[in-house]
Write a protein that holds these residues in place. Sequence first.
Motif, short mmCIF file in Angstrom:
data_model
loop_
_atom_site.label_atom_id
_atom_site.label_comp_id
_atom_site.label_asym_id
_atom_site.label_seq_id
_atom_site.Cartn_x
_atom_site.Cartn_y
_atom_site.Cartn_z
N VAL A 24 -22.42 0.40 -17.68
CA VAL A 24 -22.78 1.17 -16.50
C VAL A 24 -24.25 0.90 -16.27
O VAL A 24 -25.09 1.23 -17.10
CB VAL A 24 -22.50 2.68 -16.70
CG1 VAL A 24 -22.89 3.45 -15.44
CG2 VAL A 24 -21.05 2.92 -17.06
N ILE A 25 -24.55 0.25 -15.13
CA ILE A 25 -25.89 -0.22 -14.83
C ILE A 25 -26.44 0.56 -13.65
O ILE A 25 -25.79 0.65 -12.61
CB ILE A 25 -25.88 -1.72 -14.49
CG1 ILE A 25 -25.20 -2.52 -15.61
CG2 ILE A 25 -27.30 -2.23 -14.23
CD1 ILE A 25 -24.88 -3.95 -15.23
N SER A 26 -27.62 1.10 -13.80
CA SER A 26 -28.24 1.89 -12.75
C SER A 26 -28.96 1.01 -11.75
O SER A 26 -29.89 0.27 -12.11
CB SER A 26 -29.25 2.88 -13.35
OG SER A 26 -29.94 3.54 -12.32
N GLY A 27 -28.56 1.11 -10.48
CA GLY A 27 -29.26 0.40 -9.42
C GLY A 27 -30.67 0.93 -9.21
O GLY A 27 -31.53 0.24 -8.69
N ALA A 28 -30.91 2.16 -9.64
CA ALA A 28 -32.25 2.74 -9.53
C ALA A 28 -33.21 2.10 -10.52
O ALA A 28 -34.43 2.18 -10.36
CB ALA A 28 -32.19 4.25 -9.76
N VAL A 29 -32.68 1.46 -11.56
CA VAL A 29 -33.50 0.84 -12.59
C VAL A 29 -33.54 -0.68 -12.43
O VAL A 29 -34.58 -1.31 -12.58
CB VAL A 29 -32.99 1.22 -14.01
CG1 VAL A 29 -33.78 0.49 -15.09
CG2 VAL A 29 -33.06 2.72 -14.21
N VAL A 30 -32.40 -1.30 -12.15
CA VAL A 30 -32.28 -2.76 -12.05
C VAL A 30 -32.26 -3.16 -10.57
O VAL A 30 -31.29 -2.87 -9.88
CB VAL A 30 -31.01 -3.27 -12.77
CG1 VAL A 30 -30.91 -4.79 -12.65
CG2 VAL A 30 -31.00 -2.84 -14.23
N PRO A 31 -33.32 -3.81 -10.09
CA PRO A 31 -33.36 -4.20 -8.69
C PRO A 31 -32.23 -5.18 -8.35
O PRO A 31 -31.91 -6.06 -9.15
CB PRO A 31 -34.72 -4.88 -8.53
CG PRO A 31 -35.50 -4.55 -9.74
CD PRO A 31 -34.52 -4.19 -10.82
N LYS A 57 -28.56 3.80 -0.40
CA LYS A 57 -27.79 4.46 -1.47
C LYS A 57 -27.13 3.43 -2.38
O LYS A 57 -27.10 3.60 -3.60
CB LYS A 57 -26.75 5.40 -0.87
CG LYS A 57 -27.36 6.63 -0.25
CD LYS A 57 -26.53 7.84 -0.58
CE LYS A 57 -27.08 9.04 0.12
NZ LYS A 57 -27.83 9.90 -0.74
N ALA A 58 -26.60 2.35 -1.79
CA ALA A 58 -25.97 1.29 -2.59
C ALA A 58 -26.97 0.67 -3.56
O ALA A 58 -26.62 0.31 -4.69
CB ALA A 58 -25.37 0.22 -1.69
N ALA A 59 -28.23 0.57 -3.14
CA ALA A 59 -29.26 0.00 -4.02
C ALA A 59 -29.58 0.91 -5.19
O ALA A 59 -30.03 0.44 -6.24
CB ALA A 59 -30.53 -0.28 -3.21
N GLN A 60 -29.34 2.21 -5.07
CA GLN A 60 -29.65 3.18 -6.12
C GLN A 60 -28.44 3.55 -6.98
O GLN A 60 -28.59 4.17 -8.03
CB GLN A 60 -30.20 4.47 -5.48
CG GLN A 60 -31.49 4.27 -4.72
CD GLN A 60 -32.62 3.85 -5.64
OE1 GLN A 60 -32.91 4.51 -6.63
NE2 GLN A 60 -33.26 2.73 -5.33
N ALA A 61 -27.27 3.16 -6.55
CA ALA A 61 -26.02 3.59 -7.19
C ALA A 61 -25.83 3.00 -8.59
O ALA A 61 -26.37 1.95 -8.91
CB ALA A 61 -24.83 3.19 -6.31
N PRO A 62 -25.01 3.68 -9.41
CA PRO A 62 -24.62 3.11 -10.70
C PRO A 62 -23.40 2.21 -10.50
O PRO A 62 -22.49 2.53 -9.73
CB PRO A 62 -24.26 4.34 -11.54
CG PRO A 62 -23.83 5.36 -10.54
CD PRO A 62 -24.60 5.08 -9.28
N TYR A 63 -23.40 1.09 -11.21
CA TYR A 63 -22.31 0.13 -11.12
C TYR A 63 -21.67 -0.06 -12.49
O TYR A 63 -22.36 -0.14 -13.51
CB TYR A 63 -22.81 -1.22 -10.58
CG TYR A 63 -23.17 -1.12 -9.13
CD1 TYR A 63 -22.22 -1.38 -8.15
CD2 TYR A 63 -24.44 -0.72 -8.74
CE1 TYR A 63 -22.54 -1.25 -6.80
CE2 TYR A 63 -24.77 -0.59 -7.39
CZ TYR A 63 -23.81 -0.85 -6.43
OH TYR A 63 -24.11 -0.71 -5.11
#
Length: 182
Positions: A24-31, A57-63
């Motif tokens: 689970v990768i945070s978009g808020a952390v990984v550009p 929001k998509a840029a900040q979302a968890p993936y």
Amino acid sequence: MQQQSYAHLKSMLWASPAARAHAVISGAVVPDVRGLLDKADARGWDCLWRGALTPEKAAQAPYLVELNPEGAFTDWLLQECSSTYPGWGVIGLGPVNLMTMREHGRRLLDVTLPDGQRRRWTWHDPALWAPLLPKLDPQQLDAAYGPLTDWVMVGPKVWQWLSLSAGQLVVTPRECLPVANA
């Protein structure tokens, strides 16, 4: 604590024949995590937030991404990303497919506060998740683990396994040799 090579620690993610590793990768952390996932040699990925998202929001979302044991993206995430973007997220281990893991991850996104209000929270932040798990009662641990056997927090120097075994939480830090020595 005994030092172990990166290759050994990585192989431990798939130690069980049925094991699958989901990051689970945070978009808020990984550009540009979504752009990275579009090119990744992963087994599959999806956003944990439901519905259509604005680009912001998509840029900040968890993936959620199912890691490929032999994938270049996996090596990048576990080695380079752990150094460049500390706190990027967590890994869940267990014999579950991407869809099952996605639904489990989505269930964890909302919490109910003592006053009854529901809030979204960033459970996949290792700075929150790792210290919280040891404080949970058995029923809460079952909910946190769901179909998984382990949560792994990957750092540049220490990988921490939080395993659920017979209803008990077992925390095992494993020190990683520097890559040049591994």
